[in-house]
Design a protein around this motif. Structure first.
Motif, PDB file in Angstrom:
ATOM      1  N   THR A 157       7.174   4.412   0.506  1.00 52.18           N
ATOM      2  CA  THR A 157       5.924   5.301   0.737  1.00 52.18           C
ATOM      3  C   THR A 157       5.901   6.044  -0.726  1.00 52.18           C
ATOM      4  N   ALA A 165       6.011   4.172  -4.060  1.00 52.15           N
ATOM      5  CA  ALA A 165       5.018   4.326  -3.959  1.00 52.15           C
ATOM      6  C   ALA A 165       3.935   4.521  -5.380  1.00 52.15           C
ATOM      7  N   CYS A 224       3.786  -0.861   4.992  1.00 53.72           N
ATOM      8  CA  CYS A 224       5.383  -0.646   3.554  1.00 53.72           C
ATOM      9  C   CYS A 224       5.805  -2.028   2.599  1.00 53.72           C
ATOM     10  N   MET A 234       3.196  -2.783   0.061  1.00 49.36           N
ATOM     11  CA  MET A 234       3.753  -1.659  -0.986  1.00 49.36           C
ATOM     12  C   MET A 234       4.801  -2.493  -1.743  1.00 49.36           C
TER      13      MET A 234
END
Length: 540
Positions: A250, A253, A281, A284
């Motif tokens: 997270t 990113a 996730c 990402m």
């Protein structure tokens, strides 16, 4: 003593307090309703249960001492300031009900203002305290003050302290890396990694995002996240691994693309493979790898397929990488790098007997035409695939051959294709026809064949020519170049004639096959039992 309150703090401890002593400083106590109290209304002792009290019984005792001391008698220090401030918020002691009564919240805020000057270990302890103080730590501004103090302290080098990154993460069973330049300055700025590696995944995510919001260096934050994973992932439970990986992904990113290496992202991917990350996730991580696919290696892409699929490698994952790359990779240089990488990947997965034709077609045709200047490697991968998958029909093979641009095949590969029995006849005809067009264009571009220039003068006369005109110094070189061009044109013309003949032979074969089929259909319609004749063989 007036009304007695029996206060139960999270089951940790019970306090017997005078409500009238607390009420002037706490609006929560002053405005207690009967629903919050346990026991008969007429009883002189009522029971109050406080759930989730920030700082626990220790912090509540400080609150009680403050009230009994008339707004004094409590020393707010670096060790308790965060908990006291959140406890004051919980008890609604921001503005005391009595106009003349001191405010515990204001006393704690004053202590927190000095946090940037606290010793480093006190700031670290404050960060650890905040883990159990959310959401009050955020709503009161305590967490923001803690992050500000962290950033101020991180900017100060710690002389003599060994950097935790001096021992490379490569020595770990879990290998990560980042693109940050390892200068002596950056190494001095990472001395704090070891102290924060004990934080929970949720707190690491909060701290990292807050540091970035305050302008912290993206490369340093990236290195901390990889160091955190390196130290904590080994031996962790599946649930803890999942939480740590999701927190790191997270934050990563939000970092600059240059702050994290492709190798580091693939390291996270390999650890995350057996762990079921949340879909957000996972997407990402795929998107981040896709954006940096031009930095990947073949080993990076050889990710084992999920169990139960029967395939050797996870081709679907690579297709997702390509999709993510094509959303951003419009630069010719990056595109060609990915084209070369995909040719290597195709050659590696082609021998997999479980790789379905539809998947192979997707891989072969995923990139735009500009990604490959030459299709020789693609042809060789398809050739291997045809050899392993011998039961493919000509129609299935032609669908796969659509990925080949025959004009981008070298003459050698084109000749090999024309005599390759594994390829459909239609593919061979298309290849030769395309090469016929290419070679005609080459010869047209280079001009008509010209006879070779007369040989250069003997060495004895060359000196006189040179003396007579200085511009003739390049005559020998020009003659050699002209001779090379003439020989090249002759070779091209010979190859063109050979291929033209081959196309004509193939056309004759096709024509004879068509005539034979027509006769066979006519004989069936007439009911005759004509003897079966074998179809003509292709010329080799």
């Amino acid at each position: 003593m007036g009304s007695v309150l029996e206060v139960d703090v999270d089951g940790e401890a019970v306090f017997f307090l005078d409500k009238d002593a607390l009420a002037p400083f706490s609006r929560r106590i002053k405005n207690l309703s009967g629903e919050e109290l346990v026991g008969a209304a007429a009883s002189p002792r009522r029971r109050l249960v406080l759930h989730g009290f920030p700082g626990g019984a220790e912090a509540f005792e400080l609150v009680a001492r403050f009230c009994y001391g008339g707004g004094g008698g409590v020393t707010v220090t670096a060790a308790n300031a965060c908990a006291v401030r959140c406890a004051a918020q919980y008890m609604e002691m921001g503005d005391a009900p009595a106009a003349t009564a001191p405010s515990l919240a204001k006393v704690a805020d004053k202590a927190l203002e000095d946090m940037p000057h606290w010793p480093w270990q006190c700031v670290v302890d404050a960060v650890k305290q905040c883990q159990s103080l959310f959401p009050l730590a955020e709503s009161t501004g305590v967490f923001d003050k803690v992050v500000g103090a962290l950033l101020a302290q991180m900017a100060i080098p710690a002389p003599g302290d060994a950097t935790p990154t001096s021992s490379s993460p490569e020595s770990s069973a879990f290998r990560f890396s980042c693109d940050t330049k390892c200068s002596s300055l950056s190494l001095r700025r990472t001395w704090w990694f070891e102290d924060l590696v004990v934080l929970s995944p949720g707190m690491v995510e909060r701290v990292a995002k807050a540091l970035l919001a305050r302008g912290a260096d993206h490369g340093i934050v990236a290195r901390f996240l990889f160091y955190y994973l390196k130290c904590r992932i080994a031996g962790a439970s599946a649930e803890d691994k999942k939480a740590m990986l999701e927190a790191a992904i997270t934050v990563i990113a939000d970092l600059d693309r240059s702050s994290v290496s492709c190798k580091g992202l693939f390291g996270i991917l390999r650890i995350a493979s057996p762990v079921k990350l949340v879909a957000g996730c996972q997407e990402m991580l795929v998107a981040m790898i896709g954006r940096k696919l031009d930095h990947a290696t073949l080993d990076n892409l050889l990710v084992q397929a999920p169990s139960g699929t029967g395939s050797l490698y996870d081709v679907s994952l690579v297709l997702r990488f390509l999709e993510a790359f094509l959303r951003h990779g419009d630069e010719p240089g990056r595109l060609k790098k990915v084209g070369e990488l995909m040719d290597l990947y195709l050659a590696e997965v082609a021998p997999d007997p479980s790789l379905r034709p539809a998947r192979f077609v997707e891989l072969a045709t995923a990139l735009p035409a500009a990604a490959r200047d030459c299709h020789d490697a693609l042809y060789r991968a398809i050739d291997v695939y045809f050899q392993v998958h011998g039961r493919l029909t000509d129609d299935e093979k032609m669908k796969i051959c659509k990925g080949i641009n025959y004009e981008k095949l070298s003459p050698e590969c084109c000749k090999h294709l024309a005599t390759n029995s594994g390829f459909p006849t239609r593919a061979a005809v298309q290849a030769l026809a395309s090469q016929h067009t290419v070679l005609k264009g080459i010869i047209r571009h280079s001009g008509p064949l010209k006879p070779a220039s007369p040989p250069p003068p003997p060495a004895a006369h060359r000196e006189s020519y040179d003396d007579a005109d200085g511009d003739n110094n390049g005559q020998v070189v020009l003659y050699a170049s002209r001779l090379e061009l003439t020989l090249e044109n002759q070779n091209l013309k010979s190859l063109l004639d050979s291929m033209h003949w081959r196309v004509m032979e193939l056309e004759k074969v096709c024509s004879r096959m068509k005539t034979q089929m027509t006769k066979m259909k006519a004989s069936r319609r007439g009911g005759g039992a004509a003897a079966a004749r074998s179809l003509p063989r292709m010329c080799s």
